[in-house]
Design an enzyme around this catalytic site. Structure first.
Site, short mmCIF file in Angstrom:
data_model
loop_
_atom_site.label_atom_id
_atom_site.label_comp_id
_atom_site.label_asym_id
_atom_site.label_seq_id
_atom_site.Cartn_x
_atom_site.Cartn_y
_atom_site.Cartn_z
N HIS A 134 -61.85 74.32 24.79
CA HIS A 134 -60.96 73.37 24.13
C HIS A 134 -59.68 74.02 23.63
O HIS A 134 -58.64 73.38 23.57
CB HIS A 134 -61.71 72.72 22.97
CG HIS A 134 -61.11 71.44 22.49
ND1 HIS A 134 -60.96 70.34 23.31
CD2 HIS A 134 -60.62 71.07 21.27
CE1 HIS A 134 -60.41 69.35 22.62
NE2 HIS A 134 -60.19 69.76 21.39
N SER A 180 -55.99 66.90 22.30
CA SER A 180 -57.31 66.38 21.97
C SER A 180 -57.20 64.91 21.58
O SER A 180 -56.75 64.10 22.38
CB SER A 180 -57.95 67.24 20.87
OG SER A 180 -59.33 66.99 20.78
N ASP A 208 -64.44 73.08 28.58
CA ASP A 208 -64.26 72.36 27.32
C ASP A 208 -65.46 71.44 27.08
O ASP A 208 -65.79 70.60 27.91
CB ASP A 208 -62.97 71.54 27.39
CG ASP A 208 -62.56 70.96 26.05
OD1 ASP A 208 -63.40 70.88 25.13
OD2 ASP A 208 -61.38 70.57 25.92
#
Length: 702
Positions: free
Chosen positions: A675, A551, A637
């Site tokens: 995610h 991320s 995501d």
């Protein structure tokens, strides 16, 4: 020698971006549209290429998967926690992907329940079986799980695609029947009224920002909107106070917060503001009887603890209990009937301080004590403590070598009782490993902490392979933690290290401030300094160092590759935020407006645009040799769109000069995931095993 497969080549289509007098052609921007069959075809081609290039890893992947599986006690029970008249817990069963959430009445089990061999505890009532919920689904994530105050109803929310838009269902716990139609398109957070007549939930806007609180009447008519946050910078949370007297709406940007409360006995009433938002002032609220306990940064950037009457509506009423101190970050407070538990940070380590309530004193608390931890590097936090009226506090302690350990702390005396230590099967012995705290020196002279673990027989002689992990954003601290999967690295001689770089929260608020906005590059140069320290101290060979992050940590990976590609042999970038400038320039994209206080607003400010353009990974790839790269993402995501790693990989392949045979650049997309990747535990372990195998192979440590 067999010929290597040819990597997919993404088409280039002109797409012009014009800002601050600069026109940029972004030829891979067309990959953003996942409804376009050409995009799906390209991602599937990338997956096929990755599978072909890593086919030789199938045996190693299977070995690592087996190691994770056989070291894990697959049939297991969490520590049952008492709440009201029940013991609540979850358990797993060997061969099943998801946990089973259950409870047992205190009248049936006065003592904490335990597994009976491989069987469920006696008198168990199953509240929710994740395996049943997952039937027919390739993805399942839970957003919330809330039992009503009387213990008769369960509200829970599920996501079956990975886009973090949930469906809420309500279950009658006496009959097991789902009693209400599913409420669609819901965000995180559920809260019950005191009598169970109403359920509160949040909704998200088109940017996936929770911005509304709605009230649902059980068996009633149309749901009612009770609050809406118009400022797009603010994120919303919904909760119930520990003493179950109040519903709490928390609102916050990266710099400012506001809380609103409503008695759970008055579900149709109006939420009251605790203290109106003041730009730059962050605070958090803990309701306890007639008091509010407030952690805030109004007078000190590392925060202080204050007390105020429950009826207070202004920060002017706040009375300091623990003043702010340089070098001591107050993170949060849990309030109980007789004590407070204060979470602190000092010297890049977490702490929990217990303070007895003393109504007769000026501050309302006594001296108290710090919960002791006998480790060099560790993490400690409060665990699952649902009851306000309790004589003990659950804390969780772990380190790089000590598995997750749940303790009861006797509040009055500080005595610790170990309730459960995460089992690690196969003869794991912490004494076979070593852990250390190192310090790197950044380019501006700042000392940056590193947590390191290795097998006991690994010497700092400059020959070992190593893996350096980092994050460094949003004031999130990556504290030392135990990992079963990490043992597959350590037992092959790999040194594992965590870089506690600026942008995180490990060293207080200033640590975060000096790694965000116009100081963001410190995050990247700190990581490079940590890599240099691992090599110069002899812990890692200069040609055998890998890096990993996900991320915002994926942004870190991309940035350090552009800064110092020669320092790394391989990199895993998970759901990487590598096209940061494009995203932060577009306020129509999910989360962008709220992110301007983290990265700056390049749309309005030319200096921010230039600064972000200068470090965004996608914009700065160089025509030099790069490490082997594995980028992983999920098609659904909503936090970091799959298009970012897809574009990044396409541009890397056309730019870098490294030998694709020795140092492949790979993209792996989960086509039904978000995610966090896959959700079933066996699926997640296999995904992890593949990533571990890729890095082990590149490091020559397989």
């Amino acid at each position: 020698m067999s010929q290597l497969p040819t990597p997919p080549v993404a088409a280039t289509i002109e797409h012009l971006r014009e800002h601050h007098g600069e026109t940029v052609n972004d030829p891979y921007e067309w990959l953003r549209d996942k409804e376009d069959p050409r995009v799906i075809a390209h991602l599937e081609a990338e997956n096929a290429y990755t599978e072909a290039r890593t086919s030789h890893l199938s045996g190693l992947t299977e070995s690592v998967f087996t190691e994770i599986k056989t070291r894990t006690q697959q049939t297991d029970l969490s520590v049952p926690v008492r709440h009201a008249d029940w013991w609540y817990y979850s358990r797993t069963v060997e061969g099943q992907q998801y946990a089973i959430h259950s409870r047992i009445a205190l009248s049936d089990s006065p003592q904490r329940p335990e597994l009976s061999g491989e069987d469920a505890p006696a008198h168990e009532q199953i509240l929710l079986d994740g395996n049943v919920e997952a039937e027919g689904e390739s993805f399942l994530a839970f957003g919330a799980f809330e039992v009503s105050h009387d213990g008769m109803q369960l509200a829970y929310s599920t996501d079956t695609s990975g886009d973090e838009r949930f469906t809420v269902r309500i279950k009658d716990l006496a009959t097991g029947a789902v009693t209400e139609p599913g409420i669609e398109g819901v965000g995180y957070g559920l809260a019950w009224s005191a009598d169970g007549s109403h359920l509160f939930y949040t909704r998200v806007d088109d940017a996936w920002r929770p911005f509304q609180v709605w009230r649902h009447e059980i068996g009633g008519g149309e749901d009612v909107l009770v609050f809406q946050e118009e400022d797009e910078r603010y994120w919303m949370g919904l909760d119930t106070s520990r003493d179950e007297t109040h519903l709490i709406i928390g609102l916050g940007t990266k710099n400012t917060s506001e809380y609103r409360i409503l008695p759970t006995t008055d579900p149709t009433g109006e939420f009251r503001v605790v203290s109106p938002r003041e730009e730059g002032v962050e605070y958090a609220v803990e309701v306890a009887g007639e008091d509010l306990w407030i952690v805030h940064n109004k007078h000190h950037r590392d925060s202080e603890l204050a007390r105020t009457p429950l009826t207070s509506t202004s920060s002017a009423d706040w009375t300091s209990v623990i003043p702010g101190q340089d070098g001591q970050r107050i993170v949060g407070v849990d309030a109980f009937a007789t004590h407070l538990a204060v979470a602190l940070r000092r010297d890049a380590l977490s702490q929990v301080r217990v303070l007895p309530l003393d109504p007769g004193s000026e501050t309302g608390v006594g001296e108290g004590y710090q919960v002791p931890v006998d480790e060099v590097v560790y993490s400690i936090d409060t665990g699952n403590n649902p009851d306000h009226d309790t004589s003990s506090l659950q804390v969780v302690i772990e380190s790089l070598v000590t598995p997750r350990s749940v303790y009861d702390v006797e509040l009055a005396t500080g005595e610790l009782t170990l309730l459960k230590r995460q089992p690690v099967l196969g003869g794991y012995d912490p004494a076979d490993y070593q852990q250390h705290r190192l310090w790197a020196t950044a380019s501006d002279g700042t000392r940056v902490p590193i947590s390191l673990v290795a097998r006991k027989d690994v010497l700092a002689d400059g020959t070992a392979p190593g893996l350096l992990y980092g994050y460094g954003s949003y004031e999130i601290s990556v504290d030392p933690y135990f990992s079963v999967a990490r043992l597959s690295y350590l037992d092959r001689g790999v040194v594992y290290a965590i870089a506690h770089i600026r942008g995180g929260g490990e060293m207080g608020r200033g640590w975060y401030e000096n790694g965000r906005m116009e100081h963001k590059k410190n995050t990247f140069t700190d990581f490079v300094a940590c890599a240099d320290e691992l090599v110069s101290s002899g812990w890692v060979a200069p040609d055998r160092l890998a890096a990993a992050g996900g991320s915002a940590g994926g942004l870190l990976m991309g940035a350090v590759l552009n800064l110092a590609p020669e320092k790394f042999r391989a990199v895993h970038a998970a759901v990487p935020f590598v096209d940061a400038l494009t995203t932060i320039l577009d306020p129509s994209l999910p989360l962008t407006v709220g992110e301007w206080e983290e990265w700056g607003n390049p749309l309005e400010h030319a200096d921010v645009y230039e600064y972000m353009r200068d470090y965004t990974p996608y914009e700065n790839i160089r025509a030099v040799d790069y490490p082997a790269i594995l980028a992983t993402t999920g098609l659904n995501d909503t936090r970091v769109f799959f298009v970012e790693p897809a574009k990044w990989v396409a541009r890397l392949r056309e730019t870098v000069t490294s030998d694709p045979g020795e140092r492949p650049i790979l993209l792996k997309t989960e086509m039904v995931a978000g995610h966090g990747g896959k959700t079933g535990r066996y699926d997640a372990w296999r995904e992890t095993a593949f990533e571990v195998a890729f890095l082990l192979d590149q490091l020559g440590a397989a």
